[in-house]
Design an enzyme around this catalytic site. Sequence first.
Site, mmCIF file in Angstrom:
data_model
loop_
_atom_site.group_PDB
_atom_site.id
_atom_site.type_symbol
_atom_site.label_atom_id
_atom_site.label_comp_id
_atom_site.label_asym_id
_atom_site.label_seq_id
_atom_site.Cartn_x
_atom_site.Cartn_y
_atom_site.Cartn_z
ATOM 1 N N GLY A 65 70.445 57.369 44.711
ATOM 2 C CA GLY A 65 71.758 57.734 45.095
ATOM 3 C C GLY A 65 71.584 58.632 46.269
ATOM 4 N N ILE A 66 70.317 59.146 46.691
ATOM 5 C CA ILE A 66 70.198 60.094 47.784
ATOM 6 C C ILE A 66 70.451 59.073 49.122
ATOM 7 C CG2 ILE A 66 68.685 61.457 46.426
ATOM 8 C CD1 ILE A 66 66.359 60.576 48.105
ATOM 9 N N LEU A 67 70.237 58.081 49.114
ATOM 10 C CA LEU A 67 70.183 57.104 50.366
ATOM 11 C C LEU A 67 71.547 56.696 50.704
ATOM 12 C CD1 LEU A 67 66.766 55.644 50.497
ATOM 13 C CD2 LEU A 67 67.232 57.842 51.436
ATOM 14 N N GLY A 68 72.375 56.403 49.761
ATOM 15 C CA GLY A 68 73.740 55.855 50.038
ATOM 16 C C GLY A 68 74.497 55.284 48.698
ATOM 17 N N VAL A 69 75.575 54.734 48.822
ATOM 18 C CA VAL A 69 76.497 54.271 47.595
ATOM 19 C C VAL A 69 76.450 52.829 47.763
ATOM 20 C CG1 VAL A 69 78.613 54.509 46.600
ATOM 21 C CG2 VAL A 69 77.803 56.598 47.711
ATOM 22 N N ILE A 70 76.183 52.349 46.479
ATOM 23 C CA ILE A 70 76.024 50.821 46.245
ATOM 24 C C ILE A 70 77.623 50.592 45.800
ATOM 25 C CG2 ILE A 70 75.384 48.740 44.716
ATOM 26 C CD1 ILE A 70 72.847 50.253 44.247
ATOM 27 N N ARG A 96 68.268 60.050 17.046
ATOM 28 C CA ARG A 96 67.785 61.320 17.718
ATOM 29 C C ARG A 96 68.935 62.463 17.463
ATOM 30 N NH1 ARG A 96 66.151 61.634 24.155
ATOM 31 N NH2 ARG A 96 66.426 63.884 24.326
ATOM 32 N N TYR A 104 54.267 54.614 27.635
ATOM 33 C CA TYR A 104 55.707 55.198 26.967
ATOM 34 C C TYR A 104 55.377 56.023 25.994
ATOM 35 C CZ TYR A 104 60.833 55.578 26.283
ATOM 36 O OH TYR A 104 62.136 56.191 26.180
#
Length: 312
Positions: A24-29, A166, A231
Amino acid sequence: MAHRELPASAAGPNLNQFVAGSEGILGVITAATVKIHRVPAERDYRGFFFKDFEAGAKAVRTILQEELPVAMLRLSDGPETHFLQSFSAAQKPPGALERAAMQALAWRGYGEGRCLMIVGLEGDRETVLESQVRTRAIIERLGGVHLGNRPGERWYSKRFAMPYMRDPMLDRGIAVETLETSVRWSDLHNLYRGVHLAIHDALRDNAADPEARAIVMCHLSHGYVDGASLYFTMIFPQKQGAEVEQWLAIKRAASDAIVAGGGTISHHHGVGTDHAPWLLREKGEVGVALLAGLKDSLDPKHTCNPGKVLPG
């Protein structure tokens, strides 16, 4: 932020993936195209044992590099295999026949330290049958022993149940934490050993008390032609009143070992803020400068998700 269209025909898939993976640091989808697949006509999930993690990883690598159409490959290390089988036995104790089969496998060398692989195949009947023959041939050639469909079907039916444990465990002072990385095949085993040791040592040095015991497990569930993801899962008693400090010490030790061993600081959990301090060491100055330059160009006022991914 100014509107900038990034059509696939003009920008290409790589830039689209760059934007989509930037948290999300380059734009919004604002729109997405969904591709729908038919439900597979045939589904086959089955299990295999390997004597050790290295032999199982070699089988995963071979299957992927021969480009066989598998739906899923999951290899658990010795501690995770032991945990999963013990957990399953606690829910449903094995019968006499199953106990005898496990004993026979132990006599053949598939005892302590054995590693469980689940192979999942989906598609039309012909594809599944062909893949079943070819994957089994590779696995058995590399030392795996066939266990039949039961382990695979059990995993498939219970695959979403484990995460729900969890929160109840946290309520009882038992932490369940995960972290993941990815690495080239040539460095996979050194990274596995280095991170496992770092986590083990950090858990010991930050134990709730001298008698506290922890479990460190790992599985390989995302594999590629050139490498794979590791993992890790940890289960340990929390330090009451110092839970965050305990977690941070373990996280730092694991992250330092990951970057030192040539792994990525994350595979699919993301960088966010937790992993940002290690991004520079992983990507290097040029890589981080490239991402920062894109950020300045596409979002000059730093409106989108400020403080995430980029260090500092």
